[in-house]
Design a protein around this motif. Structure first.
Motif, PDB file in Angstrom:
ATOM      1  N   LEU A  76       0.840  -1.210   0.000  1.00  0.00           N
ATOM      2  CA  LEU A  76       0.000   0.000   0.000  1.00  0.00           C
ATOM      3  C   LEU A  76       0.871   1.254   0.000  1.00  0.00           C
ATOM      4  CD1 LEU A  76      -2.864  -0.895   2.508  1.00  0.00           C
ATOM      5  CD2 LEU A  76      -2.865  -1.063   0.019  1.00  0.00           C
ATOM      6  N   GLU A  77       1.951   1.201   0.782  1.00  0.00           N
ATOM      7  CA  GLU A  77       2.858   2.366   0.795  1.00  0.00           C
ATOM      8  C   GLU A  77       3.416   2.620  -0.595  1.00  0.00           C
ATOM      9  OE1 GLU A  77       5.620   1.108   3.942  1.00  0.00           O
ATOM     10  OE2 GLU A  77       5.180   2.982   4.958  1.00  0.00           O
ATOM     11  N   GLU A  78       3.790   1.527  -1.268  1.00  0.00           N
ATOM     12  CA  GLU A  78       4.465   1.681  -2.547  1.00  0.00           C
ATOM     13  C   GLU A  78       3.505   1.908  -3.719  1.00  0.00           C
ATOM     14  OE1 GLU A  78       7.526  -1.167  -3.048  1.00  0.00           O
ATOM     15  OE2 GLU A  78       8.199  -0.302  -4.948  1.00  0.00           O
ATOM     16  N   TYR A  79       2.425   1.148  -3.742  1.00  0.00           N
ATOM     17  CA  TYR A  79       1.569   1.172  -4.938  1.00  0.00           C
ATOM     18  C   TYR A  79       0.144   1.664  -4.674  1.00  0.00           C
ATOM     19  CZ  TYR A  79       5.277  -1.987  -6.491  1.00  0.00           C
ATOM     20  OH  TYR A  79       6.488  -2.542  -6.793  1.00  0.00           O
ATOM     21  N   GLY A  80      -0.160   1.989  -3.425  1.00  0.00           N
ATOM     22  CA  GLY A  80      -1.554   2.342  -3.075  1.00  0.00           C
ATOM     23  C   GLY A  80      -2.136   3.416  -3.968  1.00  0.00           C
ATOM     24  N   ALA A  81      -1.354   4.477  -4.185  1.00  0.00           N
ATOM     25  CA  ALA A  81      -1.880   5.600  -4.965  1.00  0.00           C
ATOM     26  C   ALA A  81      -2.185   5.167  -6.399  1.00  0.00           C
ATOM     27  CB  ALA A  81      -0.881   6.751  -4.955  1.00  0.00           C
ATOM     28  N   GLU A  82      -1.289   4.360  -6.984  1.00  0.00           N
ATOM     29  CA  GLU A  82      -1.506   3.903  -8.366  1.00  0.00           C
ATOM     30  C   GLU A  82      -2.703   2.954  -8.430  1.00  0.00           C
ATOM     31  OE1 GLU A  82       1.385   4.035  -6.883  1.00  0.00           O
ATOM     32  OE2 GLU A  82       2.736   5.158  -8.182  1.00  0.00           O
ATOM     33  N   LEU A  83      -2.831   2.098  -7.432  1.00  0.00           N
ATOM     34  CA  LEU A  83      -3.970   1.173  -7.425  1.00  0.00           C
ATOM     35  C   LEU A  83      -5.281   1.941  -7.417  1.00  0.00           C
ATOM     36  CD1 LEU A  83      -2.637  -1.497  -4.912  1.00  0.00           C
ATOM     37  CD2 LEU A  83      -3.347  -1.962  -7.258  1.00  0.00           C
ATOM     38  N   VAL A  84      -5.338   3.000  -6.610  1.00  0.00           N
ATOM     39  CA  VAL A  84      -6.551   3.813  -6.553  1.00  0.00           C
ATOM     40  C   VAL A  84      -6.789   4.461  -7.914  1.00  0.00           C
ATOM     41  CG1 VAL A  84      -7.623   5.861  -5.535  1.00  0.00           C
ATOM     42  CG2 VAL A  84      -6.417   4.229  -4.059  1.00  0.00           C
ATOM     43  N   GLU A  85      -5.742   5.073  -8.430  1.00  0.00           N
ATOM     44  CA  GLU A  85      -5.849   5.761  -9.719  1.00  0.00           C
ATOM     45  C   GLU A  85      -6.342   4.801 -10.813  1.00  0.00           C
ATOM     46  OE1 GLU A  85      -5.584   8.880 -10.523  1.00  0.00           O
ATOM     47  OE2 GLU A  85      -5.785   8.491 -12.683  1.00  0.00           O
ATOM     48  N   ALA A  86      -5.787   3.591 -10.819  1.00  0.00           N
ATOM     49  CA  ALA A  86      -6.123   2.609 -11.868  1.00  0.00           C
ATOM     50  C   ALA A  86      -7.379   1.809 -11.546  1.00  0.00           C
ATOM     51  CB  ALA A  86      -4.951   1.655 -12.061  1.00  0.00           C
ATOM     52  N   ARG A  87      -7.978   2.067 -10.389  1.00  0.00           N
ATOM     53  CA  ARG A  87      -9.135   1.284  -9.921  1.00  0.00           C
ATOM     54  C   ARG A  87      -8.868  -0.214 -10.050  1.00  0.00           C
ATOM     55  NH1 ARG A  87     -13.934   5.161 -11.908  1.00  0.00           N
ATOM     56  NH2 ARG A  87     -12.662   6.550 -13.101  1.00  0.00           N
ATOM     57  N   PHE A  88      -7.651  -0.596  -9.754  1.00  0.00           N
ATOM     58  CA  PHE A  88      -7.250  -2.004  -9.744  1.00  0.00           C
ATOM     59  C   PHE A  88      -7.313  -2.657 -11.126  1.00  0.00           C
ATOM     60  CE2 PHE A  88      -7.674  -1.162  -5.332  1.00  0.00           C
ATOM     61  CZ  PHE A  88      -6.896  -2.094  -4.662  1.00  0.00           C
ATOM     62  N   GLN A  89      -7.301  -1.824 -12.177  1.00  0.00           N
ATOM     63  CA  GLN A  89      -7.340  -2.389 -13.537  1.00  0.00           C
ATOM     64  C   GLN A  89      -5.945  -2.329 -14.143  1.00  0.00           C
ATOM     65  OE1 GLN A  89     -10.506  -3.627 -14.545  1.00  0.00           O
ATOM     66  NE2 GLN A  89     -10.769  -3.070 -12.379  1.00  0.00           N
ATOM     67  N   GLU A  90      -5.548  -3.425 -14.752  1.00  0.00           N
ATOM     68  CA  GLU A  90      -4.214  -3.443 -15.357  1.00  0.00           C
ATOM     69  C   GLU A  90      -4.198  -2.812 -16.743  1.00  0.00           C
ATOM     70  OE1 GLU A  90      -3.213  -7.435 -14.383  1.00  0.00           O
ATOM     71  OE2 GLU A  90      -2.482  -6.780 -12.428  1.00  0.00           O
ATOM     72  N   THR A  91      -5.374  -2.373 -17.205  1.00  0.00           N
ATOM     73  CA  THR A  91      -5.452  -1.719 -18.511  1.00  0.00           C
ATOM     74  C   THR A  91      -5.359  -0.200 -18.376  1.00  0.00           C
ATOM     75  OG1 THR A  91      -7.817  -1.861 -18.207  1.00  0.00           O
ATOM     76  CG2 THR A  91      -6.827  -3.475 -19.682  1.00  0.00           C
ATOM     77  N   ALA A  92      -5.356   0.297 -17.140  1.00  0.00           N
ATOM     78  CA  ALA A  92      -5.357   1.749 -16.933  1.00  0.00           C
ATOM     79  C   ALA A  92      -4.021   2.361 -17.365  1.00  0.00           C
ATOM     80  CB  ALA A  92      -5.618   2.059 -15.463  1.00  0.00           C
ATOM     81  N   VAL A  93      -4.041   3.680 -17.580  1.00  0.00           N
ATOM     82  CA  VAL A  93      -2.827   4.367 -18.020  1.00  0.00           C
ATOM     83  C   VAL A  93      -1.797   4.384 -16.887  1.00  0.00           C
ATOM     84  CG1 VAL A  93      -1.908   6.519 -18.971  1.00  0.00           C
ATOM     85  CG2 VAL A  93      -4.227   5.794 -19.576  1.00  0.00           C
ATOM     86  N   VAL A  94      -2.211   4.943 -15.756  1.00  0.00           N
ATOM     87  CA  VAL A  94      -1.340   4.903 -14.573  1.00  0.00           C
ATOM     88  C   VAL A  94      -1.712   3.649 -13.805  1.00  0.00           C
ATOM     89  CG1 VAL A  94      -0.729   6.055 -12.423  1.00  0.00           C
ATOM     90  CG2 VAL A  94      -1.336   7.402 -14.442  1.00  0.00           C
ATOM     91  N   ARG A  95      -0.770   2.752 -13.667  1.00  0.00           N
ATOM     92  CA  ARG A  95      -1.127   1.494 -12.995  1.00  0.00           C
ATOM     93  C   ARG A  95       0.093   0.899 -12.305  1.00  0.00           C
ATOM     94  NH1 ARG A  95      -1.123   0.309 -18.530  1.00  0.00           N
ATOM     95  NH2 ARG A  95       0.587  -1.059 -19.136  1.00  0.00           N
ATOM     96  N   PRO A  96      -0.172   0.121 -11.290  1.00  0.00           N
ATOM     97  CA  PRO A  96       0.945  -0.564 -10.626  1.00  0.00           C
ATOM     98  C   PRO A  96       1.401  -1.742 -11.488  1.00  0.00           C
ATOM     99  CG  PRO A  96      -1.136  -1.152  -9.623  1.00  0.00           C
ATOM    100  CD  PRO A  96      -1.464  -0.172 -10.673  1.00  0.00           C
ATOM    101  N   PRO A  97       2.565  -2.304 -11.198  1.00  0.00           N
ATOM    102  CA  PRO A  97       3.045  -3.435 -11.995  1.00  0.00           C
ATOM    103  C   PRO A  97       2.045  -4.599 -11.997  1.00  0.00           C
ATOM    104  CG  PRO A  97       4.739  -2.647 -10.488  1.00  0.00           C
ATOM    105  CD  PRO A  97       3.496  -1.912 -10.146  1.00  0.00           C
TER     106      PRO A  97
END
Ligand SMILES: NC(=O)c1ccc[n+]([C@@H]2O[C@H](COP(=O)([O-])OP(=O)(O)OC[C@H]3O[C@@H](n4cnc5c(N)ncnc54)[C@H](O)[C@@H]3O)[C@@H](O)[C@H]2O)c1
Ligand SMILES: [Zn+2]
Length: 391
Positions: free
Chosen positions: A206-227
Motif C-alpha cells: 500500500l505504501e508503494e503502490y496504493g496511490a496507483e492502485l486507486v488511480e487505476a481502480r485495480f485495472q491493469e489496462t489503466a494508463v497509470v497502474r501498478p506493476p
C-alpha cells in the motif's frame, strides 16, 4: 422435566474469483450451491449503479443462458440500508415464487445491497441461500468474506441483522473499473486496516503502490497502474487475511476481534457524519486514532505512527476529521462499542505494524489526548511528522 436439544451447524461457504463473470460462456453465475445449475425462477437484485452500467450485459447473460430470472433494482447508498428495503426484497421473493433451496436469489452490488438482500434471504422462510456478487472494492475484500447481514436502525449502524453467509460469493475485479475513485479509496480503508493488524507486506504494498492502485481502480489496462500482479496480490492478501481472521470466530463468540481494529470509534462517527463520511473513510481515521492511542502508551513508536498517517494520506484517505476531535462523541462511541462487546472495551490496538493487542483500561484522559492529536492532524502543516504524540 427438562429437555436439552444439542446440535451442530456445519458451515462452509466459498469466495470464488472468476474473471469474465458476465461472459455468457462463464457458468459461475448460474451455479447453485454445490455446483449444479438450476432452471428455477430466480430473483436477481441489482444495485442501481450496476443496473445502469451493466444491466444490458447482465440481461444478455441470463437471456443467452435461457435462465428464468426476475430483476429488482435498488439503491445502494447507506441511507437505503433499511428494514423497508429488506421487506421490498421479501415481497419480490414471494412474487417470484422462490423455493426453499433450489432458487437462491442473486445480489449484484455494493456492500449495502449485499447486507439488505442477505438479511432478506435470512428472514425469508426463516432462511434461504443466496448468491453474492460484490461490485465495489469494499464489497470484494471485506463483505465478500463476511457471514453477516444487516440494516441500520434507530440511528445505529447494523442494529438489525443476522449471521447468514451466502454459500457462494463471486468476485470479478473488472467491476471495479467503473467504481468512483472515492469508493475505491473507501475500500482501501478496509485493506489498510487488514494490513495494519496482520500483514506488513500488504502495508508495504500500500505504501508503494496504493496511490496507483486507486488511480487505476485495480485495472491493469489503466494508463497509470501498478506493476502486473500487484492488484491481484493486494486483493488476494486482503481476502485471505479476512478469511483467516473470521474462520475461527465466525459467530463472534470471542469478542476480542482484531478485525474490529478501526471499528471501535468509527461507527458512531460515521453515523453522525452521514452522508459526509463513507465507512472505509471513517475506518481509516479510526485506524489512525487507535494508532495514536497505541503510541501514547508506547506500544508503537512515533516513527510507526508517522508511517501509518503517511500511508493513509498516500491512499487519498484523510487521517482525521473534526468528529475525531470531539472527546464527548468519542466517549459515547466507545460506550456503545463496549455494549456491543458485551460490557468490555476489548479495544484492538497495534503493538507494531502487523500485530495487535487488546486494551480494557482505556481512560477518558487518553481519549482526550488522542483527540487533541487528531485535531493537529487536521492542519496540513502539522502532519504527519510535526504533530507530537503527547502535549
Ligand atoms: N456484512 C458485513 O460483514 C459487512 C462488512 C463490511 C461492510 N459492510 C457494509 O457494506 C456497506 C458499504 O459497502 P460499499 O462500500 O460497497 O458501499 P455501497 O454498497 O453503498 O456502494 C457504494 C456506491 O457504489 C455504487 N456501486 C456499486 N458497485 C459499483 C460499480 N461496479 N461501479 C460503479 N458504482 C458502483 C453503489 O450504487 C453505491 O452508490 C456498509 O453498509 C457496511 O456496513 C458489511
Ligand atoms: Zn468495516
Amino acid at each position: 422435566m427438562r429437555w436439552t436439544i444439542r446440535t451442530q451447524l456445519p458451515v462452509a461457504y466459498e469466495i470464488i474469483e472468476t474473471p469474465g463473470l458476465l461472459d455468457p460462456a462463464n457458468p459461475e453465475l448460474l451455479r447453485l450451491p454445490g455446483g449444479a445449475t438450476g432452471r428455477q425462477s430466480r430473483l436477481v437484485v441489482l444495485d442501481h449503479s450496476i443496473d445502469d452500467l451493466y444491466g444490458g450485459r447482465i440481461r444478455e447473460y441470463f437471456d443467452a443462458n435461457d435462465a428464468p430470472v426476475t430483476y429488482l433494482s435498488m439503491p445502494g447508498d447507506e441511507e437505503s440500508k433499511s428494514i423497508g428495503n429488506v421487506l421490498d426484497v421479501v415481497t419480490k421473493l414471494n412474487e417470484v415464487g422462490t423455493n426453499r433451496l433450489s432458487s437462491p436469489p442473486i445480489v449484484i452490488g455494493g456492500g449495502v445491497l449485499a447486507d439488505v438482500v442477505g438479511l432478506a434471504a435470512s428472514l425469508y422462510r426463516r432462511g434461504i441461500p443466496y448468491i453474492r456478487v460484490p461490485t465495489t472494492l469494499l464489497g470484494q475484500v471485506d463483505v465478500s468474506v463476511a457471514a453477516k447481514t444487516g440494516v441500520n436502525f434507530g440511528g445505529y449502524r447494523n442494529r438489525l441483522g443476522s449471521y447468514s453467509p451466502p454459500p457462494r460469493t463471486l468476485i470479478d475485479r473488472e467491476f471495479l473499473a467503473t467504481v468512483p475513485h472515492r469508493q475505491i479509496r473507501n475500500g482501501m480503508g478496509e485493506i489498510f486496516k487488514m494490513a495494519l493488524i496482520k500483514d506488513l507486506r500488504l502495508f508495504e504494498l500500500l505504501e508503494e503502490y496504493g496511490a496507483e492502485l486507486v488511480e487505476a481502480r485495480f485495472q491493469e489496462t489503466a494508463v497509470v497502474r501498478p506493476p502486473t500482479g500487484i492488484a491481484d496480490e493486494v486483493i488476494g492478501r486482503a481476502i485471505a487475511g479476512m478469511a483467516e481472521e473470521l474462520q475461527p470466530n465466525l459467530w463472534e463468540k470471542d469478542l476480542r476481534r482484531s478485525v474490529d481494529y478501526g471499528h471501535s470509534f468509527s461507527p458512531l462517527v460515521e453515523m453522525r457524519a452521514l452522508p459526509e463520511l463513507l465507512h472505509g473513510e471513517a475506518v481509516a481515521m479510526d485506524c489512525v486514532f487507535s494508532a495514536v492511542l497505541a503510541a501514547q502508551r508506547g506500544l508503537i513508536g512515533a516513527g510507526d505512527l508517522e508511517r501509518i498517517t503517511a500511508a493513509a494520506l498516500r491512499l487519498g484517505l484523510a487521517p482525521s476529521h473534526p468528529l475525531f476531535c470531539d472527546t464527548e462523541l468519542l466517549t459515547e462511541a466507545l460506550a456503545d462499542t463496549v455494549r456491543h462487546r458485551d460490557g468490555k472495551q476489548n479495544l484492538p490496538v497495534l503493538t507494531r505494524i502487523g500485530a495487535v493487542t487488546f486494551l480494557n483500561d482505556l481512560t477518558g484522559a487518553e481519549i482526550t489526548a488522542a483527540a487533541g492529536y487528531m485535531g493537529r492532524l487536521l492542519d496540513p502543516s502539522s502532519r504527519p511528522a510535526a504533530a507530537a504524540v503527547t502535549g
